[in-house]
Design a protein around this motif. Structure first.
Motif, short mmCIF file in Angstrom:
data_model
loop_
_atom_site.label_atom_id
_atom_site.label_comp_id
_atom_site.label_asym_id
_atom_site.label_seq_id
_atom_site.Cartn_x
_atom_site.Cartn_y
_atom_site.Cartn_z
N UNK A 1 0.28 -2.06 17.91
CA UNK A 1 -1.15 -2.15 17.65
C UNK A 1 -1.86 -0.81 17.89
N UNK A 2 -1.40 -0.07 18.89
CA UNK A 2 -1.97 1.25 19.17
C UNK A 2 -1.70 2.21 18.02
N UNK A 3 -0.47 2.21 17.52
CA UNK A 3 -0.11 3.10 16.43
C UNK A 3 -0.84 2.71 15.14
N UNK A 4 -1.01 1.42 14.90
CA UNK A 4 -1.78 0.98 13.73
C UNK A 4 -3.22 1.50 13.81
N UNK A 5 -3.81 1.43 14.98
CA UNK A 5 -5.17 1.92 15.16
C UNK A 5 -5.24 3.43 14.94
N UNK A 6 -4.26 4.15 15.47
CA UNK A 6 -4.24 5.61 15.28
C UNK A 6 -4.11 5.99 13.81
N UNK A 7 -3.36 5.20 13.07
CA UNK A 7 -3.14 5.48 11.64
C UNK A 7 -4.20 4.83 10.75
N UNK A 8 -5.14 4.11 11.40
CA UNK A 8 -6.22 3.42 10.67
C UNK A 8 -5.64 2.52 9.57
N UNK A 9 -4.65 1.74 9.96
CA UNK A 9 -3.98 0.84 9.02
C UNK A 9 -4.08 -0.59 9.54
N UNK A 10 -4.24 -1.51 8.64
CA UNK A 10 -4.31 -2.93 9.01
C UNK A 10 -2.90 -3.53 9.03
N UNK A 11 -2.76 -4.56 9.82
CA UNK A 11 -1.47 -5.25 9.92
C UNK A 11 -1.00 -5.75 8.56
N UNK A 12 -1.93 -6.28 7.78
CA UNK A 12 -1.57 -6.81 6.46
C UNK A 12 -0.92 -5.74 5.59
N UNK A 13 -1.51 -4.54 5.58
CA UNK A 13 -0.96 -3.45 4.76
C UNK A 13 0.44 -3.06 5.24
N UNK A 14 0.61 -2.94 6.56
CA UNK A 14 1.91 -2.57 7.10
C UNK A 14 2.96 -3.63 6.76
N UNK A 15 2.61 -4.90 6.94
CA UNK A 15 3.54 -5.99 6.64
C UNK A 15 3.99 -5.94 5.18
N UNK A 16 3.04 -5.73 4.27
CA UNK A 16 3.37 -5.66 2.85
C UNK A 16 4.30 -4.49 2.56
N UNK A 17 3.99 -3.33 3.13
CA UNK A 17 4.78 -2.13 2.86
C UNK A 17 6.17 -2.21 3.49
N UNK A 18 6.28 -2.86 4.65
CA UNK A 18 7.57 -2.99 5.32
C UNK A 18 8.41 -4.08 4.65
#
Length: 78
Positions: free
Chosen positions: A8-25
């Protein structure tokens, strides 16, 4: 568990939402949520690798060892 995920900390640093990361992963948002909350017992290296590639970080940026307090020793009976 003494291993703490700081995703969650890294997502905040990268200004990325969980939904976007989940889709890309290529994992579900539910699985990503479990991963973020630390309610998983393991993570596949290929999943961790994809997360690191997308977030441009190292595994050590996402994982931290926190042993916490030592369990109390049982008292000896007299």
């Amino acid at each position: 568990m003494p291993i703490v995920l700081t995703l969650d900390v890294m997502l905040a640093r990268r200004k990325m939402r969980s939904r976007e990361l989940a889709e890309r992963v290529g994992i579900t948002e539910a699985n990503l949520s479990l991963l973020k909350s630390g309610k998983v017992r393991g993570v596949r290296f290929d999943t961790l690798s994809r997360i690191c590639a997308i977030l441009e970080c190292q595994p050590g940026d996402l994982l931290r060892y926190d042993p916490g307090p030592e369990p109390a020793e049982p008292e000896a009976s007299p």
